[in-house]
Design a protein around this motif. Sequence first.
Motif, mmCIF file in Angstrom:
data_model
loop_
_atom_site.group_PDB
_atom_site.id
_atom_site.type_symbol
_atom_site.label_atom_id
_atom_site.label_comp_id
_atom_site.label_asym_id
_atom_site.label_seq_id
_atom_site.Cartn_x
_atom_site.Cartn_y
_atom_site.Cartn_z
ATOM 1 N N VAL A 1 23.294 5.569 49.964
ATOM 2 C CA VAL A 1 21.996 6.735 49.838
ATOM 3 C C VAL A 1 22.097 7.441 50.963
ATOM 4 O O VAL A 1 21.689 8.091 51.119
ATOM 5 N N PRO A 2 22.995 6.737 52.136
ATOM 6 C CA PRO A 2 23.153 8.354 52.919
ATOM 7 C C PRO A 2 23.929 9.568 52.716
ATOM 8 O O PRO A 2 23.360 10.649 52.179
ATOM 9 N N ASN B 1 21.157 15.403 49.523
ATOM 10 C CA ASN B 1 19.597 16.702 49.905
ATOM 11 C C ASN B 1 19.643 17.400 50.771
ATOM 12 O O ASN B 1 19.049 18.853 50.314
ATOM 13 N N PHE B 2 20.060 17.241 51.581
ATOM 14 C CA PHE B 2 19.721 18.492 52.556
ATOM 15 C C PHE B 2 21.167 19.354 52.057
ATOM 16 O O PHE B 2 20.210 20.994 52.525
ATOM 17 N N ARG C 1 20.691 11.032 50.631
ATOM 18 C CA ARG C 1 19.661 12.059 51.583
ATOM 19 C C ARG C 1 21.338 13.437 52.046
ATOM 20 O O ARG C 1 20.021 14.499 51.788
#
Length: 181
Positions: free
Chosen positions: A127-128, A134-135, A131
């Motif tokens: 999950v991190p 995506n960033f 993210r």
Amino acid sequence: MAARLTKLLLNVMIQRSLGAVKVVMSPESTVGDLIAAAVRLYAKEGRRPLLPMTDPADFDLHYSQFSLESLNREEKLKELGSRNFFLCRKKPNEAPVDASSSSSSSSLAVASSSCSNQAEKVSKIAVPWVRFMNFLLKLIESEREREREKTLSKIRAGPDGGCCVAHGSVKIMSRELLLIL
């Protein structure tokens, strides 16, 4: 008179092995019997990689390598609905399930393969990373947008009736007026 199955041909793919072990068994046999037969046949054929242990209690049977839940060792083969399975080793810290010494609810919790525990660990780690990725994608896209705006030029009519070119950050207004340098 209905035809009755007397034998089943089952394919058991063993983790990290190249080919499936083909086992012929009675439909009345259990999943535990299939695990024992597949491990015994794999060792007897001398397949590679060698199994670190040949105790059937150290293995779990799944419908596929993507299935997180292991099959119940007491279930009959004729009730499974599949003839292809995946055999993987249990984790060393995972105790074998003994149905006679524990309640059925606690044995179900322990009986589920370590694959589900591994999937939970991966999802917590992933999950991190998702993210962060995506960033990074948004950052790259914004940089591309800035670079595209820098390279655009706009042709305008000059004061003397000719043409002049304006450089810099220009918003797209009309495709006919833009040149990409």
